[in-house]
Scaffold this active site. Structure first.
Site, PDB file in Angstrom:
ATOM      1  N   HIS A 120      -1.617  -1.789  -1.552  1.00 19.84           N
ATOM      2  CA  HIS A 120       0.154  -1.786  -0.956  1.00 19.84           C
ATOM      3  C   HIS A 120      -0.132  -0.919  -0.174  1.00 19.84           C
ATOM      4  CE1 HIS A 120       1.861  -3.110  -4.799  1.00 19.84           C
ATOM      5  NE2 HIS A 120       0.125  -3.801  -4.678  1.00 19.84           N
ATOM      6  N   GLU A 165       2.017   1.563   1.060  1.00 18.67           N
ATOM      7  CA  GLU A 165       2.112   2.899   0.343  1.00 18.67           C
ATOM      8  C   GLU A 165       1.067   3.517  -0.474  1.00 18.67           C
ATOM      9  OE1 GLU A 165       6.319   0.661  -1.344  1.00 18.67           O
ATOM     10  OE2 GLU A 165       3.739  -0.069  -0.964  1.00 18.67           O
ATOM     11  N   CYS A 202       6.755  -0.631  -4.893  1.00 21.82           N
ATOM     12  CA  CYS A 202       6.800  -1.780  -6.172  1.00 21.82           C
ATOM     13  C   CYS A 202       6.922  -0.407  -8.009  1.00 21.82           C
ATOM     14  CB  CYS A 202       6.427  -2.594  -6.807  1.00 21.82           C
ATOM     15  SG  CYS A 202       4.137  -1.515  -6.335  1.00 21.82           S
ATOM     16  N   CYS A 252       3.462   1.804  -7.443  1.00 18.94           N
ATOM     17  CA  CYS A 252       3.619   2.154  -6.441  1.00 18.94           C
ATOM     18  C   CYS A 252       4.563   3.668  -6.686  1.00 18.94           C
ATOM     19  CB  CYS A 252       4.084   1.704  -4.818  1.00 18.94           C
ATOM     20  SG  CYS A 252       2.976   0.623  -4.384  1.00 18.94           S
TER      21      CYS A 252
END
Length: 146
Positions: free
Chosen positions: A54, A56, A84, A87
């Site tokens: 991801h 992040e 999410c 994260c």
């Protein structure tokens, strides 16, 4: 919102376009301290075959390597899409001070709303970037459904 924040959100948007070009969900993230970009990244889960890919998390890993510390106290993240739960937990563990995101996720049964953190904030005055980003997301998911 100051001009620096708009600038960083624009950079996050540009990172999301890199993901889009690689057929990844277009999400970009930027980590900043003292008005300086420390790290930036985008989603690469499909191309790297990594569930943790991801934007992040990728940006956090880059920042940690750059400063040689896992603690990101005093740092701020700008991300195009609300993080999410995975994260958000990693953000919390990394001790980022603030996270600004551009738009909400539009997903049923998405429990991020139950995650209470006053340091996760939606940016409301980057409308031009938000509109551009929503078009990219829409195009990505329309292409995916074909």
């Amino acid at each position: 919102m100051n001009e620096f924040n708009k600038k960083y959100m624009q950079v996050a948007y540009e990172e999301s376009l890199k993901a889009f070009k690689k057929n990844e969900i277009p999400v970009g993230a930027v980590i900043v301290k003292n008005n300086k970009i420390i790290a930036k990244s985008y989603n690469d889960r499909q191309t790297k075959y990594n569930v943790l890919g991801h934007a992040e998390i990728n940006a956090i890993i880059k920042a940690e390597k750059k400063i040689k510390d896992w603690r990101l106290d005093g740092y701020t993240m700008y991300v195009t899409l609300k993080p999410c739960l995975m994260c958000l937990n990693i953000i919390k563990e990394s001790r980022l001070d603030k996270v600004f995101y551009l738009i909400e996720k539009n997903v049923d049964n998405y429990n991020v709303d139950n995650y209470e953190d006053n340091n996760i904030l939606r940016i409301n005055d980057c409308n031009e970037v938000a509109n551009q980003y929503q078009k990219v997301l829409k195009e990505f998911f329309e292409k995916l459904r074909k």
